[in-house]
Design a protein around this motif. Structure first.
Motif, mmCIF file in Angstrom:
data_model
loop_
_atom_site.group_PDB
_atom_site.id
_atom_site.type_symbol
_atom_site.label_atom_id
_atom_site.label_comp_id
_atom_site.label_asym_id
_atom_site.label_seq_id
_atom_site.Cartn_x
_atom_site.Cartn_y
_atom_site.Cartn_z
ATOM 1 N N CYS A 1 -7.738 87.859 -32.395
ATOM 2 C CA CYS A 1 -6.158 88.381 -32.027
ATOM 3 C C CYS A 1 -5.200 87.479 -33.266
ATOM 4 C CB CYS A 1 -5.917 87.580 -30.835
ATOM 5 S SG CYS A 1 -6.404 88.470 -29.577
ATOM 6 N N SER A 2 -5.860 87.276 -34.364
ATOM 7 C CA SER A 2 -5.066 86.896 -35.830
ATOM 8 C C SER A 2 -4.637 88.010 -36.495
ATOM 9 C CB SER A 2 -6.016 85.959 -36.622
ATOM 10 O OG SER A 2 -7.163 86.833 -37.142
ATOM 11 N N THR A 3 -3.655 87.604 -37.271
ATOM 12 C CA THR A 3 -3.020 88.688 -38.037
ATOM 13 C C THR A 3 -2.847 88.431 -39.603
ATOM 14 O OG1 THR A 3 -1.646 89.531 -36.095
ATOM 15 C CG2 THR A 3 -0.719 90.420 -38.231
ATOM 16 N N PHE A 4 -3.212 89.279 -40.498
ATOM 17 C CA PHE A 4 -3.114 88.868 -41.965
ATOM 18 C C PHE A 4 -2.050 89.829 -42.283
ATOM 19 C CE2 PHE A 4 -4.333 90.241 -46.351
ATOM 20 C CZ PHE A 4 -3.870 88.758 -46.867
ATOM 21 N N ILE A 5 -1.084 89.154 -43.087
ATOM 22 C CA ILE A 5 0.101 90.122 -43.671
ATOM 23 C C ILE A 5 0.123 89.934 -45.092
ATOM 24 C CG2 ILE A 5 2.730 90.194 -43.767
ATOM 25 C CD1 ILE A 5 2.769 88.818 -40.833
ATOM 26 N N ASN A 6 0.163 90.748 -46.074
ATOM 27 C CA ASN A 6 0.185 90.901 -47.214
ATOM 28 C C ASN A 6 1.414 91.729 -47.731
ATOM 29 O OD1 ASN A 6 -0.376 90.327 -50.000
ATOM 30 N ND2 ASN A 6 -2.207 91.545 -49.913
ATOM 31 N N THR A 7 2.445 90.774 -48.439
ATOM 32 C CA THR A 7 3.504 91.488 -49.263
ATOM 33 C C THR A 7 3.465 90.984 -50.517
ATOM 34 O OG1 THR A 7 4.925 89.644 -48.580
ATOM 35 C CG2 THR A 7 5.149 91.699 -46.983
ATOM 36 N N GLY A 8 2.212 90.374 -51.079
ATOM 37 C CA GLY A 8 1.984 89.916 -52.568
ATOM 38 C C GLY A 8 1.560 90.810 -53.179
ATOM 39 N N ARG A 9 0.191 90.622 -53.302
ATOM 40 C CA ARG A 9 -0.320 91.550 -54.344
ATOM 41 C C ARG A 9 -1.754 92.075 -53.634
ATOM 42 N NH1 ARG A 9 4.002 92.154 -55.904
ATOM 43 N NH2 ARG A 9 4.682 92.148 -58.051
ATOM 44 N N GLY A 10 -2.239 93.389 -53.721
ATOM 45 C CA GLY A 10 -3.399 93.636 -53.346
ATOM 46 C C GLY A 10 -4.780 93.220 -54.010
ATOM 47 N N SER A 11 -4.433 92.961 -55.143
ATOM 48 C CA SER A 11 -5.623 92.396 -56.033
ATOM 49 C C SER A 11 -5.820 90.938 -55.699
ATOM 50 C CB SER A 11 -5.389 92.524 -57.598
ATOM 51 O OG SER A 11 -4.137 91.923 -57.877
ATOM 52 N N LEU B 1 -0.394 95.577 -44.096
ATOM 53 C CA LEU B 1 -0.195 95.717 -45.551
ATOM 54 C C LEU B 1 0.781 96.244 -46.271
ATOM 55 C CD1 LEU B 1 -4.195 96.253 -45.946
ATOM 56 C CD2 LEU B 1 -3.144 93.997 -45.841
ATOM 57 N N ASP B 2 1.898 95.555 -47.038
ATOM 58 C CA ASP B 2 2.761 96.552 -47.741
ATOM 59 C C ASP B 2 2.466 96.638 -49.057
ATOM 60 O OD1 ASP B 2 5.280 97.628 -47.521
ATOM 61 O OD2 ASP B 2 5.942 95.819 -48.826
ATOM 62 N N VAL B 3 1.179 96.164 -49.562
ATOM 63 C CA VAL B 3 0.634 96.321 -50.779
ATOM 64 C C VAL B 3 -0.819 96.640 -50.895
ATOM 65 C CG1 VAL B 3 2.344 94.865 -52.123
ATOM 66 C CG2 VAL B 3 0.447 93.815 -51.226
ATOM 67 N N LEU B 4 -1.086 97.313 -51.791
ATOM 68 C CA LEU B 4 -2.853 97.794 -51.834
ATOM 69 C C LEU B 4 -3.001 97.744 -53.445
ATOM 70 C CD1 LEU B 4 -2.857 100.848 -49.414
ATOM 71 C CD2 LEU B 4 -3.898 98.717 -49.103
ATOM 72 N N ILE B 5 -4.439 97.599 -53.576
ATOM 73 C CA ILE B 5 -4.708 97.762 -54.961
ATOM 74 C C ILE B 5 -4.236 99.306 -55.644
ATOM 75 C CG2 ILE B 5 -6.916 97.784 -56.575
ATOM 76 C CD1 ILE B 5 -8.296 95.826 -54.683
ATOM 77 N N HIS C 1 -2.708 106.165 -53.603
ATOM 78 C CA HIS C 1 -3.660 106.990 -52.943
ATOM 79 C C HIS C 1 -4.130 106.596 -51.606
ATOM 80 C CE1 HIS C 1 -4.341 108.386 -57.255
ATOM 81 N NE2 HIS C 1 -4.185 109.559 -56.773
ATOM 82 N N ILE C 2 -2.809 106.042 -50.926
ATOM 83 C CA ILE C 2 -3.212 105.458 -49.705
ATOM 84 C C ILE C 2 -4.133 106.037 -48.825
ATOM 85 C CG2 ILE C 2 -1.923 104.421 -47.720
ATOM 86 C CD1 ILE C 2 0.351 103.955 -49.672
ATOM 87 N N ILE D 1 7.573 98.475 -49.010
ATOM 88 C CA ILE D 1 9.132 98.476 -48.518
ATOM 89 C C ILE D 1 9.733 97.384 -48.356
ATOM 90 C CG2 ILE D 1 8.673 100.726 -47.720
ATOM 91 C CD1 ILE D 1 8.436 99.417 -44.852
ATOM 92 N N ALA D 2 8.833 96.051 -48.391
ATOM 93 C CA ALA D 2 9.286 94.907 -48.130
ATOM 94 C C ALA D 2 10.390 94.300 -48.979
ATOM 95 C CB ALA D 2 8.265 93.837 -48.062
ATOM 96 N N GLY D 3 10.355 94.779 -50.402
ATOM 97 C CA GLY D 3 11.216 94.256 -51.464
ATOM 98 C C GLY D 3 12.876 94.915 -51.388
ATOM 99 N N SER D 4 13.499 94.769 -51.846
ATOM 100 C CA SER D 4 14.995 95.266 -51.974
ATOM 101 C C SER D 4 14.961 96.771 -51.995
ATOM 102 C CB SER D 4 15.688 94.817 -53.164
ATOM 103 O OG SER D 4 15.987 93.325 -53.062
#
Length: 334
Positions: free
Chosen positions: A236-246, A267-271, A275-276, A293-296
């Motif tokens: 039931c945990s969640t991983f959030i990534n607005t950093g970098r996909g790499s 995930l707001d970022v992917l490698i 081509h999502i 979309i997280a940024g300005s």
């Protein structure tokens, strides 16, 4: 009055998106604004305009010139004001040429932090797993909801204590959450001052109900989140990534999400963000992907312009600015 020149690699339209009417009025009260917007792809054509610039004002698409090029094209330039985020791609040349660099990275941190905090709070309530189940009926959704502890006395892990991570930690104070933080450049004492506890990556992924990545995008952080971390996430945990996909392997994340379907990834970022639809993660019902979309965006862009105008006001008054970037800062900032 100093002369400012707009420089962009993404067209004059970008300048008008970032600098709204109010921001242009503020800027014109501080300096003379050149009517010519310089295209970074053809500096030679704008040589005369650049030679007259005391200040460069820019946003996304800034050029990575060397110190020698800057000295040749910008002999009068005293400062660069970058109304966007990371300056890693171009700041070094300006600083080595003796040009001050100011960045609105802290302004861009505001919407990312707001976005992240909302996701953290919703994750602890099970929203992202419960809401889709409502299509099957209230009973299925309610059963899933009962597995989540809510937002009190749970551990939340923040990866990276830069402008975004620090703001997220600050915004979560007083919520009853226990904040753990990972950052190799952060001391235990500084973490305590921020209201967090410094922990290692293994501990955070094993113990925290929600983990949010804000690690600076540097060569040494590529792949820093490893398979054992993702596979060690609790149910039931969640991983959030607005950093970098790499900073992680998407194949490893896919395995972690399929090994335990109660886990969730936001995930707001992917490698590969172009081509999502071809990414296997997009086919998982416990993985939610958004198109960076997280940024300005929208009127939030004006905040970045205002921060840079604030920095220009400080420079004109001869007082230090919170938005100035140094060579030393480039070692650790995103």
């Amino acid at each position: 009055m100093k002369k400012a020149v707009f420089v962009t690699g993404q067209g004059e339209a970008l300048i008008h998106r970032v600098f709204g009417e109010r921001q242009m009025e503020r800027l014109s009260g501080l300096c003379r604004i050149s009517e010519t917007v310089v295209d970074v792809d053809d500096p030679e054509r704008f040589r005369e305009t650049l030679r007259e610039a005391d200040y460069i004002v820019s946003s996304w698409g800034m050029f990575p010139w060397t110190a020698r090029q800057i000295e040749a094209y910008l002999p009068r330039c005293q400062a660069l004001f970058y109304a966007a985020g990371s300056v890693q791609g171009f700041a070094r040349g300006f600083l080595e040429a003796g040009v001050k660099v100011f960045s609105a990275w802290q302004a861009n941190a505001v919407p990312v932090a707001l976005y992240t905090v909302s996701q953290i709070l919703l994750s602890a309530k099970g929203y992202f797993r419960v809401q889709p189940l409502m299509k099957q009926g209230k009973a299925a959704a309610r059963a899933a909801f009962e597995r989540y502890p809510g937002n009190y006395q749970i551990k939340v892990g923040i990866l990276g204590a830069g402008a975004i991570g620090r703001r997220v930690i600050r915004m979560l104070q007083g919520t009853g959450l226990e904040i753990w933080v990972f950052d190799p450049f952060l001391s235990e004492e500084k973490a305590r001052e921020m209201g967090a506890v410094k922990k290692g990556l293994d501990e955070i992924f094993e113990e925290c109900l929600v983990v949010s990545n804000h690690i600076a995008n540097l060569p040494e952080t590529q792949g820093i989140i490893q398979r054992r971390h993702l596979m060690g996430m609790r149910p039931c945990s969640t991983f959030i990534n607005t950093g970098r996909g790499s900073q992680l392997s998407e194949a490893d994340l896919y395995d972690a999400l399929t090994a335990d379907r109660s886990r969730t990834a936001l995930l707001d970022v992917l490698i590969d963000e172009q081509h999502i639809e071809d990414n296997p993660l997009s086919g998982l019902d416990n993985c939610f992907i958004t198109p960076h979309i997280a940024g300005s965006s929208g009127q939030e862009l004006w905040r970045m312009a205002d921060y840079m105008i604030d920095a220009m006001e400080d420079l004109e008054k001869g007082i230090p600015s919170d938005y100035e970037v140094s060579l030393e800062m480039l070692r650790t900032m995103a």
